[in-house]
Design a protein around this motif. Sequence first.
Motif, PDB file in Angstrom:
ATOM      1  N   MET A   1     -25.891   8.529 -14.201  1.00 50.31           N
ATOM      2  CA  MET A   1     -26.800   8.340 -13.065  1.00 50.31           C
ATOM      3  C   MET A   1     -25.999   8.025 -11.808  1.00 50.31           C
ATOM      4  N   ARG A   2     -26.316   8.701 -10.721  1.00 56.09           N
ATOM      5  CA  ARG A   2     -25.568   8.517  -9.480  1.00 56.09           C
ATOM      6  C   ARG A   2     -25.911   7.193  -8.811  1.00 56.09           C
ATOM      7  N   ASP A   3     -24.895   6.573  -8.212  1.00 55.62           N
ATOM      8  CA  ASP A   3     -25.092   5.371  -7.418  1.00 55.62           C
ATOM      9  C   ASP A   3     -25.112   5.734  -5.936  1.00 55.62           C
ATOM     10  N   TYR A   4     -26.057   5.164  -5.189  1.00 59.41           N
ATOM     11  CA  TYR A   4     -26.163   5.357  -3.744  1.00 59.41           C
ATOM     12  C   TYR A   4     -25.967   3.997  -3.079  1.00 59.41           C
ATOM     13  N   TYR A   5     -25.104   3.938  -2.087  1.00 61.35           N
ATOM     14  CA  TYR A   5     -24.781   2.659  -1.450  1.00 61.35           C
ATOM     15  C   TYR A   5     -25.300   2.642  -0.012  1.00 61.35           C
ATOM     16  N   ARG A   6     -26.131   1.656   0.270  1.00 57.43           N
ATOM     17  CA  ARG A   6     -26.685   1.479   1.615  1.00 57.43           C
ATOM     18  C   ARG A   6     -26.132   0.196   2.223  1.00 57.43           C
ATOM     19  N   PRO A   7     -25.273   0.306   3.261  1.00 53.91           N
ATOM     20  CA  PRO A   7     -24.736  -0.909   3.871  1.00 53.91           C
ATOM     21  C   PRO A   7     -25.846  -1.758   4.476  1.00 53.91           C
ATOM     22  N   LEU A   8     -25.677  -3.062   4.420  1.00 51.03           N
ATOM     23  CA  LEU A   8     -26.651  -4.002   4.967  1.00 51.03           C
ATOM     24  C   LEU A   8     -26.090  -4.547   6.277  1.00 51.03           C
ATOM     25  N   PRO A   9     -26.451  -3.927   7.416  1.00 54.98           N
ATOM     26  CA  PRO A   9     -25.808  -4.255   8.700  1.00 54.98           C
ATOM     27  C   PRO A   9     -26.174  -5.648   9.198  1.00 54.98           C
ATOM     28  N   ARG A  10     -25.200  -6.270   9.847  1.00 57.36           N
ATOM     29  CA  ARG A  10     -25.388  -7.581  10.476  1.00 57.36           C
ATOM     30  C   ARG A  10     -24.784  -7.532  11.876  1.00 57.36           C
ATOM     31  N   HIS A  11     -25.184  -8.487  12.706  1.00 56.21           N
ATOM     32  CA  HIS A  11     -24.624  -8.527  14.058  1.00 56.21           C
ATOM     33  C   HIS A  11     -24.202  -9.933  14.481  1.00 56.21           C
ATOM     34  N   GLU A  12     -24.429 -10.935  13.639  1.00 57.10           N
ATOM     35  CA  GLU A  12     -24.177 -12.307  14.041  1.00 57.10           C
ATOM     36  C   GLU A  12     -22.701 -12.524  14.429  1.00 57.10           C
ATOM     37  N   TYR A  13     -22.500 -13.414  15.394  1.00 58.81           N
ATOM     38  CA  TYR A  13     -21.155 -13.787  15.835  1.00 58.81           C
ATOM     39  C   TYR A  13     -20.862 -15.207  15.378  1.00 58.81           C
ATOM     40  N   PRO A  14     -19.683 -15.505  14.859  1.00 60.23           N
ATOM     41  CA  PRO A  14     -18.609 -14.546  14.564  1.00 60.23           C
ATOM     42  C   PRO A  14     -18.841 -13.875  13.216  1.00 60.23           C
ATOM     43  N   ASP A  15     -18.240 -12.705  13.046  1.00 58.44           N
ATOM     44  CA  ASP A  15     -18.342 -12.038  11.754  1.00 58.44           C
ATOM     45  C   ASP A  15     -17.398 -12.718  10.771  1.00 58.44           C
ATOM     46  N   PRO A  16     -17.767 -12.758   9.505  1.00 57.37           N
ATOM     47  CA  PRO A  16     -16.960 -13.483   8.517  1.00 57.37           C
ATOM     48  C   PRO A  16     -15.690 -12.734   8.153  1.00 57.37           C
ATOM     49  N   SER A  17     -14.787 -13.437   7.560  1.00 58.47           N
ATOM     50  CA  SER A  17     -13.560 -12.816   7.070  1.00 58.47           C
ATOM     51  C   SER A  17     -13.913 -11.740   6.049  1.00 58.47           C
ATOM     52  N   GLY A  18     -13.299 -10.585   6.181  1.00 59.29           N
ATOM     53  CA  GLY A  18     -13.557  -9.496   5.254  1.00 59.29           C
ATOM     54  C   GLY A  18     -14.711  -8.598   5.650  1.00 59.29           C
ATOM     55  N   ALA A  19     -15.367  -8.895   6.785  1.00 63.43           N
ATOM     56  CA  ALA A  19     -16.458  -8.044   7.241  1.00 63.43           C
ATOM     57  C   ALA A  19     -15.925  -6.672   7.639  1.00 63.43           C
ATOM     58  N   LEU A  20     -16.701  -5.656   7.375  1.00 66.49           N
ATOM     59  CA  LEU A  20     -16.289  -4.290   7.661  1.00 66.49           C
ATOM     60  C   LEU A  20     -17.149  -3.709   8.779  1.00 66.49           C
ATOM     61  N   PRO A  21     -16.550  -2.945   9.705  1.00 63.61           N
ATOM     62  CA  PRO A  21     -17.337  -2.346  10.783  1.00 63.61           C
ATOM     63  C   PRO A  21     -18.202  -1.209  10.255  1.00 63.61           C
ATOM     64  N   LEU A  22     -19.424  -1.122  10.731  1.00 65.57           N
ATOM     65  CA  LEU A  22     -20.308  -0.030  10.330  1.00 65.57           C
ATOM     66  C   LEU A  22     -20.071   1.153  11.265  1.00 65.57           C
ATOM     67  N   ALA A  23     -19.513   2.222  10.728  1.00 64.60           N
ATOM     68  CA  ALA A  23     -19.236   3.448  11.485  1.00 64.60           C
ATOM     69  C   ALA A  23     -18.421   3.166  12.739  1.00 64.60           C
ATOM     70  N   GLY A  24     -17.559   2.156  12.679  1.00 66.12           N
ATOM     71  CA  GLY A  24     -16.698   1.834  13.802  1.00 66.12           C
ATOM     72  C   GLY A  24     -17.413   1.212  14.979  1.00 66.12           C
ATOM     73  N   GLY A  25     -18.675   0.858  14.812  1.00 69.41           N
ATOM     74  CA  GLY A  25     -19.469   0.316  15.910  1.00 69.41           C
ATOM     75  C   GLY A  25     -19.497  -1.197  15.914  1.00 69.41           C
ATOM     76  N   PRO A  26     -20.426  -1.782  16.676  1.00 73.54           N
ATOM     77  CA  PRO A  26     -20.465  -3.234  16.836  1.00 73.54           C
ATOM     78  C   PRO A  26     -21.053  -3.993  15.654  1.00 73.54           C
ATOM     79  N   LEU A  27     -21.753  -3.313  14.748  1.00 73.05           N
ATOM     80  CA  LEU A  27     -22.335  -3.978  13.590  1.00 73.05           C
ATOM     81  C   LEU A  27     -21.319  -4.071  12.469  1.00 73.05           C
ATOM     82  N   TRP A  28     -21.543  -5.013  11.560  1.00 71.94           N
ATOM     83  CA  TRP A  28     -20.629  -5.188  10.435  1.00 71.94           C
ATOM     84  C   TRP A  28     -21.438  -5.390   9.158  1.00 71.94           C
ATOM     85  N   PHE A  29     -20.749  -5.270   8.026  1.00 73.34           N
ATOM     86  CA  PHE A  29     -21.417  -5.514   6.746  1.00 73.34           C
ATOM     87  C   PHE A  29     -20.415  -6.051   5.735  1.00 73.34           C
TER      88      PHE A  29
END
Length: 342
Positions: A1-29
């Motif tokens: 069965m295939r797995d589909y991954y949907r990032p859960l975007p956040r915008h709060e400041y500051p972003d936590p250690s290990g946060a990843l940028p969503l599509a290189g934009g201002p949101l992180w997950f």
Amino acid sequence: MRDYYRPLPRHEYPDPSGALPLAGGPLWFTECALHRRDGSVSRVPARDVPPGLLARLTAPRAPLAGVAMDRARLMGILNVTPDSFSDGGLDGSVTEAAARARALAEAGAEILDVGGESTRPGSLEVPAEDEIARTAPVIEALDGTTPVSIDTRKASVARAAVTAGAALVNDVSGLTFDPALADYVIEAGLPVCIMHAQGDPQTMQDAPRYDDVLLDVYDWLEERVEALVARGHPRELIVVDPGIGFGKTQDHNLALLRGLSIFHGLGCPVLLGASRKGFIGRIGNEPEASRRAPGSIAVALAGAAQGVQILRVHDVAETRRALALWEAVTRGPAGDKDEDQG
């Protein structure tokens, strides 16, 4: 069965250690929702996402026709038709249509989407020569300062529009209506938006059905993107649109809006076109399409909160103001300006 991954975007400041940028934009997950075809949805750490998919989820999107894809950008809608559901018949001449296009650009539209064929539910196909007569002269009358997208399903219409000055193609059929359009897009190296629709405009709202609308639409768009890439068309020239209102019920539309961030996994900019759609009128209790700006703006901001790069809207000035406030509130202290004290 295939797995589909949907990032859960956040915008709060500051972003936590290990946060990843969503599509290189201002949101992180830091987490993703893991969807499966059995209907299960669970949370998993972003580090559990397969590396190739994670790279697509985080990589910056390249500029499109000179427009940066680093945050939500506005695409202004210019329908030069007598029968579009919201703004058809507004322009009696090329001069009036071009003036309306310039007004959209001055209001904040960074791309202008010009269409000469209504694709509202129940609409009939327009002959290509009529569509060309409606769109090409208007595009030619513009000064080229703002990139123009031609909203068409037909290769001949796209060719005429590009000759007149258009820089992008926006096809509501996802390059399935006219096979020659895919050939032309590839041949000319044009940016293209692939939209999902179930059925054609005349029949698409006749009891649309899906097994899982979010995953079904994702699979369909993925297939279309990979087919173009396999033919040599660069992924950075492809935009994806889940097709809100095109062969979807209200529940389908809402499911897609809640899950929009999943489409970043395709590695392309995501376009959201929900402006003034029928479900906005039903939920917001506004039967008149031209008075649905508040609901349309609410949906646009919900899209921006999921990292959508292009918002296709009728009410450009109002959406621009709302988006500016939303960005000011969510961007954090690093984005504040000292002079903004009043």
